[in-house]
Each structure stands twice: as C-alpha cells, then as structure tokens.
Design an enzyme around this catalytic site. Structure first.
Site, mmCIF file in Angstrom:
data_model
loop_
_atom_site.group_PDB
_atom_site.id
_atom_site.type_symbol
_atom_site.label_atom_id
_atom_site.label_comp_id
_atom_site.label_asym_id
_atom_site.label_seq_id
_atom_site.Cartn_x
_atom_site.Cartn_y
_atom_site.Cartn_z
ATOM 1 N N MET A 94 4.385 92.931 -11.793
ATOM 2 C CA MET A 94 5.817 92.702 -11.583
ATOM 3 C C MET A 94 6.367 93.800 -10.671
ATOM 4 O O MET A 94 7.576 94.054 -10.646
ATOM 5 C CB MET A 94 6.555 92.669 -12.918
ATOM 6 N N LEU B 286 5.021 99.674 -8.859
ATOM 7 C CA LEU B 286 3.627 100.047 -9.094
ATOM 8 C C LEU B 286 3.480 101.534 -9.408
ATOM 9 O O LEU B 286 4.063 102.379 -8.739
ATOM 10 C CB LEU B 286 2.790 99.689 -7.870
ATOM 11 N N HIS B 287 2.698 101.825 -10.429
ATOM 12 C CA HIS B 287 2.366 103.206 -10.777
ATOM 13 C C HIS B 287 0.846 103.326 -10.810
ATOM 14 O O HIS B 287 0.130 102.350 -10.512
ATOM 15 C CB HIS B 287 3.014 103.611 -12.109
ATOM 16 N N HIS C 38 -1.215 100.452 -12.296
ATOM 17 C CA HIS C 38 -1.445 99.275 -11.446
ATOM 18 C C HIS C 38 -2.471 99.600 -10.354
ATOM 19 O O HIS C 38 -3.316 98.779 -10.021
ATOM 20 C CB HIS C 38 -0.155 98.859 -10.728
ATOM 21 N N LYS D 150 -3.384 98.408 -21.409
ATOM 22 C CA LYS D 150 -2.152 98.898 -22.048
ATOM 23 C C LYS D 150 -1.409 97.745 -22.710
ATOM 24 O O LYS D 150 -0.867 97.877 -23.792
ATOM 25 C CB LYS D 150 -1.268 99.581 -21.014
ATOM 26 N N ASP D 151 -1.405 96.602 -22.040
ATOM 27 C CA ASP D 151 -0.794 95.402 -22.628
ATOM 28 C C ASP D 151 -1.913 94.623 -23.316
ATOM 29 O O ASP D 151 -2.320 93.552 -22.857
ATOM 30 C CB ASP D 151 -0.124 94.573 -21.533
ATOM 31 N N LEU E 230 0.972 105.068 -19.017
ATOM 32 C CA LEU E 230 1.840 104.800 -17.863
ATOM 33 C C LEU E 230 2.433 103.404 -17.987
ATOM 34 O O LEU E 230 1.750 102.449 -18.361
ATOM 35 C CB LEU E 230 1.048 104.927 -16.560
ATOM 36 N N SER E 231 3.720 103.305 -17.676
ATOM 37 C CA SER E 231 4.440 102.033 -17.783
ATOM 38 C C SER E 231 5.649 102.094 -16.859
ATOM 39 O O SER E 231 6.250 103.167 -16.682
ATOM 40 C CB SER E 231 4.925 101.862 -19.228
#
Ligand code: PAF
Length: 300
Positions: free
Chosen positions: A46, A49-50, A53, A167-168, A202-203
C-alpha cells in the site's frame, strides 16, 4: 531495444522502471515478458515503503527475472472508523526507493481502475474461519478486503511468485489458504519481519508515533520474546503466559487487543503438547494499532 541483466535474462525496454497506471498497459508489457518465459515476481504494497517492504523487493529481485511492486491503498480493507483518508501516501519517495533497487515496474492504479463499479463489489473473496479471529475480531471485514484485492492483483499480474511479510502473519496465512483453496498458480513467498534496532517491527503506522512512543512500543516485542522463552523452558500454562504478557504490555501504557499463543497454521489457541507455535499480539498505543508476532519451534 532491450537490456541484458547479469542472470542472462533480457528485460524488454517496455518494463524497465516503468509506472503502470492501467491494467491494460501493465498486461501489454507482461505479455512480452511471458513470451520469453521469464519468472515474474509481484510485491503487493500500500506504499509508504520502509525497509520491511524493501526486503520483500530485494528477495523478489534475487529470485525472479522481472519484479513488479504494486502500490495501492485498498479502500475495502479499511473499516469505517479507520485511517483510510490519512494513510500515508508517499508515492515519489516510494518511486525513488524502488528505482534504487532497480525494481522493473510499479503498478500504481487508481481506485476506479481496480474498482470500476465502486468498492462495494458484488463479489468478495473470504476465508471466514481464519479471518474472524485475532485481528479479524476487532477489524470485521478487513481480511475480506485484503483477499479480494490480492485476488484481483494476482489475476491482473499473474505473477509466478508473490511476496508478503511475516509481520502480517494472519494476513499471510489467510492468503496462502486462499491461493491453495482456489487453485491459484502463484507461489506465495513469506519474508521475515524487519525490525528497528530496538526490536520494534517496522510498519507504515510507526510513522504516527513519536520517538518516545516508538520506544514504548518495543514492549510488544519484549513480551513476545519473554513468552517464547517461557514456552521453551517449561511445561507451559498457556493461559497464564498470555495473561503475564498482557500485563507487561498494559503496564507499559498500551491497551492490549489480543495476545495469543497459537498453532502456526490454524491460528487456533495452542495446546500444551504442541511443539510449534506462533505467538501473535496487537495493542493500541493511543489510537495507533500495532501488531507483531514471533515463531517458536521446539525440537520434537
Ligand atoms: O499488507 C499490505 O500492505 C496490504 O494488506 C496488501 C497485501 C498490499 C493488500 O492491500
């Protein structure tokens, strides 16, 4: 003209660093790629980006000939009181990060391109049992929105592989289930959670936190680790361990949504005799909902 890569694959020029805003444009370019039997990887995101991603994109780049990243803030996975309107949209920075990684293409459709009849589709994809627990209890309909859009993205791009972060973990589990149940040919690849030095997963939602709150939020990872150590050390009292972890998180000033020691595939509550666990947690820091999880595999 075409460009040769180190792996002796030839990427049609049409696919180099291009931004595709329509399905027709993207599918036209992918047709050329398929003629050369190249392995296509998709990283659905979505945006905003971090490093988490970018780890997905890096892994896709290492394993596939052609890598597409999709950037689409999917309205159907947000509840009425959630942060759809304020969700961070950072398209230019995202493009720079993907350019630096030499990602081949970005699929950046509008909401109208993905939902021409509007987001209230007649057709929805649902994996009900897995979707109703954990995050699904406090975000009703969320995973149906995720499954519907991921299904659309996989149908549009027809990638050989698609990359999702651990993470998800509930999302990843549901997507694997959907792909298997619907005989979809894309292979789902999971990539470990990326963490800040202090352990915080991270999120994109970390952007809403102050530096002090980011430190405060590390209690979630600490509680997961403490629980994993306790599970490994003794004949576990699962409910007691969950209660202890919840207290630790609450004492740090967060409101616990759930803290559950689960079977890693069904995501049902774990049994004493299990040797593999997934410990999952969600908690609110102010209005920001944070999630994290940890795997524990004990020798049989
Ligand atoms: O994990 C995400 O960023 C989203 O849920 C996804 C998989 C891109 C679907 O919109």
């Amino acid at each position: 003209m075409a460009v040769s890569l180190a792996k002796n694959t030839v990427i049609p020029e049409a696919l180099i660093m291009k931004i595709y805003r329509t399905i027709a444009e993207l599918q036209g370019a992918l047709q050329q790629v398929r003629k050369q039997s190249q392995l296509v990887g998709l990283v659905p995101t979505m945006g905003n980006l971090h490093a988490g991603h970018l780890a997905l994109v890096r892994q896709a780049m290492a394993e596939c000939d052609v890598v597409l990243t999709s950037i689409f803030v999917n309205p159907t996975q947000f509840g009425p009181n959630e942060d759809l309107a304020s969700y961070p949209r950072t398209f230019e920075a995202d493009c720079s990060a993907l350019t630096e990684l030499a990602c081949h293409g970005i699929f950046y459709p509008s909401v109208e391109e993905i939902y021409p009849q509007g987001p209230m589709l007649d057709t929805r994809v649902s994996v009900p049992a897995l979707s109703s627990k954990l995050c699904g209890s406090s975000r009703p309909g969320h995973f149906d929105g995720v499954c519907t859009v991921v299904n659309k993205l996989l149908n549009i791009c027809q990638p050989n592989r698609a990359y999702f972060g651990e993470k998800d973990f509930q999302q990843l589990t549901i997507i694997k289930h959907m792909v298997s149940d619907l005989n979809m040919s894309t292979r789902i690849i999971s990539v470990p959670t990326q963490r800040a030095d202090n352990g915080l997963a991270l999120s994109s939602r970390n952007n809403y936190l102050s530096e002090a709150q980011k430190q405060q939020a590390t209690v979630i990872h600490a509680a997961l680790q403490q629980t994993a150590m306790a599970l490994a050390a003794s004949e576990p009292d699962i409910e007691q361990l969950e209660a202890t972890a919840k207290s630790l998180i609450s004492e740090a000033g967060l409101a616990v949504d759930y803290f559950s020691i689960c079977h890693p595939e069904t995501l049902d509550g774990a049994q004493k005799k299990d040797r593999s666990y997934r410990i999952l947690a969600a908690a609110y820091l102010g209005k920001i909902r944070l999630i994290d999880n940890l795997a524990l595999n004990l020798p049989a």
